[in-house]
Write an enzyme that holds these catalytic residues in place. Structure first.
Site, PDB file in Angstrom:
ATOM      1  N   ASP A 123     -48.157 -44.921  45.162  1.00 43.87           N
ATOM      2  CA  ASP A 123     -48.073 -45.630  43.887  1.00 43.87           C
ATOM      3  C   ASP A 123     -49.469 -45.995  43.380  1.00 43.87           C
ATOM      4  O   ASP A 123     -49.809 -45.744  42.237  1.00 43.87           O
ATOM      5  CB  ASP A 123     -47.189 -46.891  44.022  1.00 43.87           C
ATOM      6  CG  ASP A 123     -47.568 -47.774  45.219  1.00 43.87           C
ATOM      7  OD1 ASP A 123     -48.474 -47.406  45.997  1.00 43.87           O
ATOM      8  OD2 ASP A 123     -46.947 -48.836  45.371  1.00 43.87           O
ATOM      9  N   ASP A 133     -55.998 -48.578  46.397  1.00 46.34           N
ATOM     10  CA  ASP A 133     -56.863 -49.735  46.166  1.00 46.34           C
ATOM     11  C   ASP A 133     -58.090 -49.627  47.090  1.00 46.34           C
ATOM     12  O   ASP A 133     -59.064 -48.968  46.733  1.00 46.34           O
ATOM     13  CB  ASP A 133     -56.025 -50.992  46.415  1.00 46.34           C
ATOM     14  CG  ASP A 133     -56.756 -52.277  46.104  1.00 46.34           C
ATOM     15  OD1 ASP A 133     -57.799 -52.221  45.439  1.00 46.34           O
ATOM     16  OD2 ASP A 133     -56.281 -53.346  46.521  1.00 46.34           O
TER      17      ASP A 133
HETATM   18  P1  IMP Z   1     -54.971 -49.772  49.996  1.00 45.15           P
HETATM   19  O1  IMP Z   1     -54.786 -49.465  51.451  1.00 45.15           O
HETATM   20  O2  IMP Z   1     -55.828 -50.990  49.799  1.00 45.15           O
HETATM   21  O3  IMP Z   1     -55.471 -48.603  49.202  1.00 45.15           O
HETATM   22  O4  IMP Z   1     -53.590 -50.256  49.454  1.00 45.15           O
HETATM   23  C1  IMP Z   1     -52.619 -49.408  49.081  1.00 45.15           C
HETATM   24  C2  IMP Z   1     -51.309 -50.156  48.900  1.00 45.15           C
HETATM   25  O5  IMP Z   1     -51.488 -51.536  48.586  1.00 45.15           O
HETATM   26  C3  IMP Z   1     -50.544 -49.581  47.737  1.00 45.15           C
HETATM   27  O6  IMP Z   1     -49.721 -48.524  48.147  1.00 45.15           O
HETATM   28  C4  IMP Z   1     -49.751 -50.764  47.258  1.00 45.15           C
HETATM   29  O7  IMP Z   1     -48.538 -50.854  47.961  1.00 45.15           O
HETATM   30  C5  IMP Z   1     -50.606 -51.946  47.581  1.00 45.15           C
HETATM   31  N1  IMP Z   1     -51.376 -52.390  46.377  1.00 45.15           N
HETATM   32  C6  IMP Z   1     -52.659 -52.142  46.076  1.00 45.15           C
HETATM   33  N2  IMP Z   1     -53.011 -52.679  44.899  1.00 45.15           N
HETATM   34  C7  IMP Z   1     -51.900 -53.287  44.434  1.00 45.15           C
HETATM   35  C8  IMP Z   1     -51.612 -54.014  43.215  1.00 45.15           C
HETATM   36  O8  IMP Z   1     -52.452 -54.230  42.318  1.00 45.15           O
HETATM   37  N3  IMP Z   1     -50.331 -54.462  43.085  1.00 45.15           N
HETATM   38  C9  IMP Z   1     -49.378 -54.268  44.027  1.00 45.15           C
HETATM   39  N4  IMP Z   1     -49.597 -53.578  45.167  1.00 45.15           N
HETATM   40  C10 IMP Z   1     -50.845 -53.095  45.367  1.00 45.15           C
HETATM   41 MG    MG Z   2     -47.682 -48.716  48.732  1.00 49.48          MG
END
Ligand code: IMP
Ligand code: MG
Length: 180
Positions: free
Chosen positions: A99, A102
């Site tokens: 989705d 981040d």
């Molecule tokens: P990462 O490991 O930090 O890249 O995080 C990825 C996961 O964190 C995504 O698949 C989302 O489920 C969650 N996530 C990251 N940013 C957001 C946001 O702004 N809103 C809600 N969920 C987020």
């Molecule tokens: Mg996710």
């Protein structure tokens, strides 16, 4: 729920138009072959169901559940597989469907994990990219949109499990997650 939304970034029409383009691109890139879409639950479920219907080559579905944010707005940096794939992916064309990316920690881990299983190819497709807070460099093969460094909700994406059923992608009002 609408009173908690700061702004709408992408409405249903805009999302579907872009997803159609992504589906066409994937269908062209893998022409004559098959793909296995690996959706990361729960967030990618809504995107995944729209995306797969825009793909015109044989496309298969599997899902993984990994731990990420829990109920808070900050990433823990710890990635754990809670539900793994049902089938062996050796020799298959795999596309991880996310989705939103981040920090990149989740995908960095998942990519390495799936590459260890010897797929024929492994690509990444994300609806949203939030590059501002990236900690791990991630090569994104298919991307819907860039988003600002704000809290995103809707179209499958939650805050504390809420707002996933909003039909658009929007920003959550700051006061909603700061008052908790
Ligand atoms: P990462 O490991 O930090 O890249 O995080 C990825 C996961 O964190 C995504 O698949 C989302 O489920 C969650 N996530 C990251 N940013 C957001 C946001 O702004 N809103 C809600 N969920 C987020
Ligand atoms: Mg996710």
């Amino acid at each position: 729920m609408l009173q908690d939304v700061e702004t709408i970034l992408f409405d249903e029409d805009v999302l579907l138009k872009r997803i159609k383009e992504l589906g066409e691109e994937i269908s062209k890139d893998y022409a004559g072959e098959e793909v296995m879409l690996v959706g990361i639950l729960k967030g990618a479920s809504v995107f995944m169901s729209d995306l797969i219907r825009q793909i015109t080559i044989p496309a298969y579905i599997d899902y993984m559940v990994v731990s990420s944010y829990g109920n808070s707005a900050e990433t823990s940096g710890v990635v754990r597989i809670i539900k793994d794939l049902e089938d062996n992916i050796e020799g298959k064309n795999i596309i991880i469907v996310e989705d939103i990316i981040d920090t990149g920690l989740t995908l960095d881990y998942l990519k390495k994990n799936l590459l260890n299983r010897n797929p024929k190819s492994l690509k990444i497709c994300t609806l949203l990219d939030k590059p501002a807070r990236r900690q791990k460099e991630i090569e994104i093969d298919y991307k819907g949109f860039d988003v600002p460094d704000e809290f995103i909700i809707g179209y499958g994406i939650d805050y504390a499990e809420k707002y996933r059923n909003l039909p658009f992608v929007g920003l959550l009002k700051r006061e909603v997650y700061e008052k908790r």
